[in-house]
Enzyme design. Structure first.
Site, PDB file in Angstrom:
ATOM      1  N   HIS A  86     -20.752  74.894  -4.169  1.00 28.47           N
ATOM      2  CA  HIS A  86     -21.317  76.161  -4.345  1.00 28.47           C
ATOM      3  C   HIS A  86     -20.366  77.470  -3.913  1.00 28.47           C
ATOM      4  O   HIS A  86     -20.638  78.481  -3.272  1.00 28.47           O
ATOM      5  CB  HIS A  86     -22.543  76.284  -3.413  1.00 28.47           C
ATOM      6  CG  HIS A  86     -22.155  76.082  -2.200  1.00 28.47           C
ATOM      7  ND1 HIS A  86     -23.193  75.339  -1.123  1.00 28.47           N
ATOM      8  CD2 HIS A  86     -21.435  76.583  -1.084  1.00 28.47           C
ATOM      9  CE1 HIS A  86     -22.822  75.203   0.049  1.00 28.47           C
ATOM     10  NE2 HIS A  86     -21.657  75.887   0.016  1.00 28.47           N
ATOM     11  N   HIS A 120     -24.461  80.534   5.380  1.00 34.67           N
ATOM     12  CA  HIS A 120     -23.313  81.061   5.798  1.00 34.67           C
ATOM     13  C   HIS A 120     -23.474  82.180   6.766  1.00 34.67           C
ATOM     14  O   HIS A 120     -22.923  83.198   6.485  1.00 34.67           O
ATOM     15  CB  HIS A 120     -22.549  81.203   4.588  1.00 34.67           C
ATOM     16  CG  HIS A 120     -22.153  80.069   3.735  1.00 34.67           C
ATOM     17  ND1 HIS A 120     -23.148  79.466   2.854  1.00 34.67           N
ATOM     18  CD2 HIS A 120     -21.065  79.379   3.679  1.00 34.67           C
ATOM     19  CE1 HIS A 120     -22.648  78.583   2.088  1.00 34.67           C
ATOM     20  NE2 HIS A 120     -21.476  78.296   2.743  1.00 34.67           N
ATOM     21  N   HIS A 133     -11.943  71.150   0.993  1.00 33.07           N
ATOM     22  CA  HIS A 133     -11.497  72.446   1.043  1.00 33.07           C
ATOM     23  C   HIS A 133     -11.167  72.764   2.470  1.00 33.07           C
ATOM     24  O   HIS A 133     -12.028  72.499   3.243  1.00 33.07           O
ATOM     25  CB  HIS A 133     -11.953  73.519   0.342  1.00 33.07           C
ATOM     26  CG  HIS A 133     -13.506  73.936   0.801  1.00 33.07           C
ATOM     27  ND1 HIS A 133     -14.542  72.874   0.728  1.00 33.07           N
ATOM     28  CD2 HIS A 133     -14.134  74.953   1.043  1.00 33.07           C
ATOM     29  CE1 HIS A 133     -15.698  73.488   1.101  1.00 33.07           C
ATOM     30  NE2 HIS A 133     -15.475  74.731   1.104  1.00 33.07           N
ATOM     31  N   GLU A 155     -19.371  69.614   4.138  1.00 40.36           N
ATOM     32  CA  GLU A 155     -20.538  69.841   3.186  1.00 40.36           C
ATOM     33  C   GLU A 155     -20.922  68.939   2.430  1.00 40.36           C
ATOM     34  O   GLU A 155     -21.999  68.886   2.077  1.00 40.36           O
ATOM     35  CB  GLU A 155     -20.143  71.083   2.538  1.00 40.36           C
ATOM     36  CG  GLU A 155     -19.888  72.249   3.288  1.00 40.36           C
ATOM     37  CD  GLU A 155     -19.434  73.590   2.270  1.00 40.36           C
ATOM     38  OE1 GLU A 155     -19.639  74.929   2.971  1.00 40.36           O
ATOM     39  OE2 GLU A 155     -19.275  73.605   1.271  1.00 40.36           O
TER      40      GLU A 155
END
Length: 281
Positions: free
Chosen positions: A12, A59, A193, A240
């Site tokens: 996402h 977030h 990441h 995630e």
């Protein structure tokens, strides 16, 4: 009876949403990213699900360090796109499905998963980017959406095994709902990441593709990946991927792969994507 008929896993990355919003999808940098989703868009257009349950992480828009629910289920009529510092994305308001959401809450909580019930919540790129990737840029989203927010920001996040079993509980809840609904579950986030410190920009294609393989054929093995292994192999934001296990737990053990896509990079992230259908369906 309602039924979970398929699962979608996707990164996402916020820059993906920006590329769509600014009409950059055909630019050389972005075109390979979006090309991998074309088959999935055609698939979901034909499938026409009645409801999407989207597992994502906030977030720091709906929740702050003052309140950090491990699992938060959106039970409202609608969810406004959040302003993440540069204005809300130009996407439709997300319409909820309160009746099914409250049913899931009751069923899952009585199965001893402690959900936080949320009746007002803005949704950020973690939820809207996956919707855009699968549904494009419509004037309104083609089906109601139930947001399920998972804490993967503040330690300790839930284990992969906990998320996998939550998916099983969600499937049980959906199947006990007394209306005929065809439900698709999205697991979002990742892949490898890291956004900060000495390893900023880390991408690990070997780990990512092994995770995709296990998610398809050996989900129990994927559910046993430890937090430290995610950190070591996939970077600080690789955790995630536990949200993909909620989606996988909501499906049957044996699944058919409708689409698989992996691309590096998109912004500073490895992009991964799967569409899975239950074999018996």
């Amino acid at each position: 009876m309602a039924k979970v008929i398929a699962g979608v896993a996707t990164s996402h990355v916020p820059a993906i949403g920006v590329a769509m919003d600014q009409g950059k999808t055909e630019e050389p940098y972005w075109k390979p990213v979006f090309a991998g989703y074309q088959k999935s868009r055609e698939w979901i257009e034909e499938l026409k699900p009645d409801v999407a349950i989207v597992v994502y992480n906030d977030h720091a828009t709906a929740f702050s360090l003052e309140v950090i629910p491990t699992f938060a289920l959106g039970c409202a009529d609608e969810f406004q796109p959040a302003d993440e510092g540069w204005g809300p994305r130009p996407v439709p308001v997300v319409k909820g499905h309160p009746e099914l959401a409250w049913h899931i809450a009751q069923s899952v909580i009585l199965d001893e998963f402690d959900l936080t019930i949320v009746n007002k919540m803005e949704v950020d790129h973690g939820l809207t980017v996956p919707l855009s990737l699968l549904f494009g840029q419509p004037e309104e989203w083609p089906c109601p959406v139930i947001p399920l927010c998972v804490n993967v920001v503040q330690y300790p996040p839930p284990t992969g095994n906990r998320c996998y079993n939550l998916g099983k509980a969600i499937r049980k809840a959906v199947e006990s709902f007394d209306k005929d609904l065809r439900v698709v579950v999205f697991g979002t986030g990742g892949m490898s990441h890291q956004l900060q410190a000495e390893r900023a920009g880390l991408i690990n294609p070997e780990f990512d593709n092994r995770f995709l393989d296990e998610l398809i054929a050996e989900p129990e093995a994927a559910s046993r990946i430890a937090h430290l292994d995610y950190l070591r192999e996939a970077g600080s934001e690789g955790i995630e991927l536990v949200m993909w296990l909620v989606m996988r737990g909501a499906l049957e053990r044996d699944v058919e792969v409708i689409n698989r896509h992996y691309h590096v990079p998109a912004s500073n992230t490895a992009v991964g994507h799967l569409v899975l259908e239950n074999v018996s369906d």
